[in-house]
Design a protein around this motif. Structure first.
Motif, mmCIF file in Angstrom:
data_model
loop_
_atom_site.group_PDB
_atom_site.id
_atom_site.type_symbol
_atom_site.label_atom_id
_atom_site.label_comp_id
_atom_site.label_asym_id
_atom_site.label_seq_id
_atom_site.Cartn_x
_atom_site.Cartn_y
_atom_site.Cartn_z
ATOM 1 N N GLY A 95 0.821 -1.199 0.000
ATOM 2 C CA GLY A 95 0.000 0.000 0.000
ATOM 3 C C GLY A 95 0.854 1.247 0.000
ATOM 4 N N SER A 96 1.971 1.234 0.764
ATOM 5 C CA SER A 96 2.838 2.402 0.824
ATOM 6 C C SER A 96 3.609 2.588 -0.471
ATOM 7 N N GLY A 118 0.546 3.516 -3.239
ATOM 8 C CA GLY A 118 -0.422 4.562 -2.929
ATOM 9 C C GLY A 118 -1.804 4.044 -2.633
ATOM 10 N N GLN A 125 -6.582 -0.322 3.672
ATOM 11 C CA GLN A 125 -5.736 0.791 4.065
ATOM 12 C C GLN A 125 -5.913 1.093 5.549
ATOM 13 N N GLN A 183 1.363 5.734 9.983
ATOM 14 C CA GLN A 183 0.944 6.292 8.701
ATOM 15 C C GLN A 183 1.822 7.480 8.310
ATOM 16 N N ASN A 208 -2.591 12.816 0.954
ATOM 17 C CA ASN A 208 -2.604 11.371 0.744
ATOM 18 C C ASN A 208 -2.015 10.679 1.977
ATOM 19 N N GLN A 262 -0.743 7.172 3.667
ATOM 20 C CA GLN A 262 -0.286 5.825 3.325
ATOM 21 C C GLN A 262 0.284 5.150 4.565
#
Length: 390
Positions: free
Chosen positions: A103-104, A107, A114, A178, A192, A194
């Motif tokens: 995910g990181s 994105g 998430q 995060q 955003n 992540q």
């Protein structure tokens, strides 16, 4: 790894099958290949383990997503020979963390997730099956089970670190798990969020992992437990034992132990709901003259031993007569009130008669005449009316 079968193939379902389809197929196969049903059968034991491994992955939404995208590499920490038994260049990272890492990188969530990983998380359930006798299911019993459960590592107390000082707040996300980034666009600023790729969303970094659990904070061990199977349980039903499943994370509760019941075939009884069915053959003489006979019953005083009672067969009992004995059936799981026993009498006609026996029966037929056979007379009258209309 080359000899592993596709998990969908193992469970006999198509890729994209629903959770219910996967669960139904697993339970059906688990009953078929359970070691209790196939004692000493190594092939059945191997299939049972293979089925369990496949279900462990396909019943977990995150593992299933990783498996669908990356195959065995997405769910097996020993696949690919990376450093520390990890995946490629990720070293000793557990595959439970790969979703946040991907995910990181891209994105977005890996497998559509998430979520933050810092909150309490409930442990997964453990599914087992148990084989009972007809009487054990009827009256309930305590059973010993050997399960494999994931528990908190007693060496590091679940921290995953060799010592308390080896676990530190992640300097990159400041413990939040995060990373936020701001991007200027023609529509204004877009924020955003992540998963932190340095701590994999945990908010902490372990400098020296615990040697016993390899930094996971949990270990898998065999455990012998006793479960109480309630009276009245039926085949295919599942009993849930709260908190006996795998340990949770971050203070989350343990999962449950789910035990599904299968029942051995009984030599004389069958079951319909909470009613017991029994078929009793009687002789022509017993049916005609009546008789006191002994029939088997479920005895709550003896429970698992054969019980019996005396029943008086009425004079003139007809073949296929069904008698309902109130309260002689299976106890209801919740109320404890017992169902009924339905006794069906079949009249056995004697064979290989001697000439003397035939003579006696012929004389009986002459003495009884047609008047004693109501069904036969009724049928004869119907036949007469049928042919008269012709």
């Amino acid at each position: 790894m080359a000899d592993k079968r596709d998990y969908y193939e193992v469970l006999g379902v198509q890729k994209g099958a629903s959770d219910d389809e996967i669960k139904r197929s697993y339970r059906k196969l688990a009953k078929k290949y359970h070691p209790d049903v196939n004692p000493g059968d190594k092939e059945a034991e191997a299939k049972f383990k293979e089925i369990g491994e496949a279900y462990e992955v396909l019943s977990d939404a995150e593992k299933k997503s990783r498996y669908d995208q990356f195959g065995f590499a997405g769910v097996d920490p020993n696949y690919g020979g990376g450093a520390g038994g990890g995946f490629g260049g990720f070293g000793g990272m557990g595959f439970d963390d790969l979703g946040d890492i991907f995910g990181s990188m891209f994105g977005g969530g890996f497998g559509g997730s998430q979520r933050r990983r810092n909150g309490p998380r409930r442990g997964s359930d453990i599914e087992e099956s148990v084989l009972l006798s007809f009487e054990e299911a009827a009256f309930g019993i305590k059973k010993q089970l050997k399960i494999y459960v994931i528990e908190e590592c007693e060496e590091c107390h679940g921290s995953g670190a060799k010592s308390a000082s080896d676990k530190q707040t992640c300097p990159h996300c400041k413990g939040t798990g995060q990373i936020k980034s701001v991007q200027n666009t023609m529509f204004g600023q877009m924020i955003n969020t992540q998963v932190c790729g340095h701590c994999r969303g945990e908010g902490t970094i372990i400098k020296n992992p615990c040697a016993k659990c390899n930094g996971k904070g949990k270990v898998k061990r065999a455990k012998n437990i006793e479960v109480d199977i309630p009276a009245g349980i039926n085949a295919g039903e599942t009993v849930s034992y709260r908190g006996l499943g795998n340990a949770g994370s971050k203070g989350g509760p343990s999962g449950d132990l789910l035990v599904t019941v299968s029942i051995k075939r009984h030599s004389v009884f069958t079951r319909t709901g909470y009613d017991v069915n029994l078929e009793v053959p009687i002789t022509f003489v017993q049916a005609a003259l009546g008789a006191d006979i002994e029939i088997p019953v479920l005895d709550p005083d003896k429970k698992y031993e054969p019980g019996k009672m005396t029943y008086t067969v009425p004079e003139g009992t007809q073949p296929e007569t069904v008698v309902r004995l109130r309260g002689k059936g299976i106890p209801h799981v919740r109320s404890g009130a017992r169902g009924d026993m339905l006794v069906k009498f079949t009249v056995e006609v004697p064979r290989n008669l001697t000439s003397e026996q035939k003579e006696v029966i012929s004389k009986l037929a002459q003495l009884t005449g047609e008047s004693n056979y109501k069904q036969r007379k009724s049928f004869a009258d119907k036949m007469k009316d049928f042919f008269d209309k012709k």
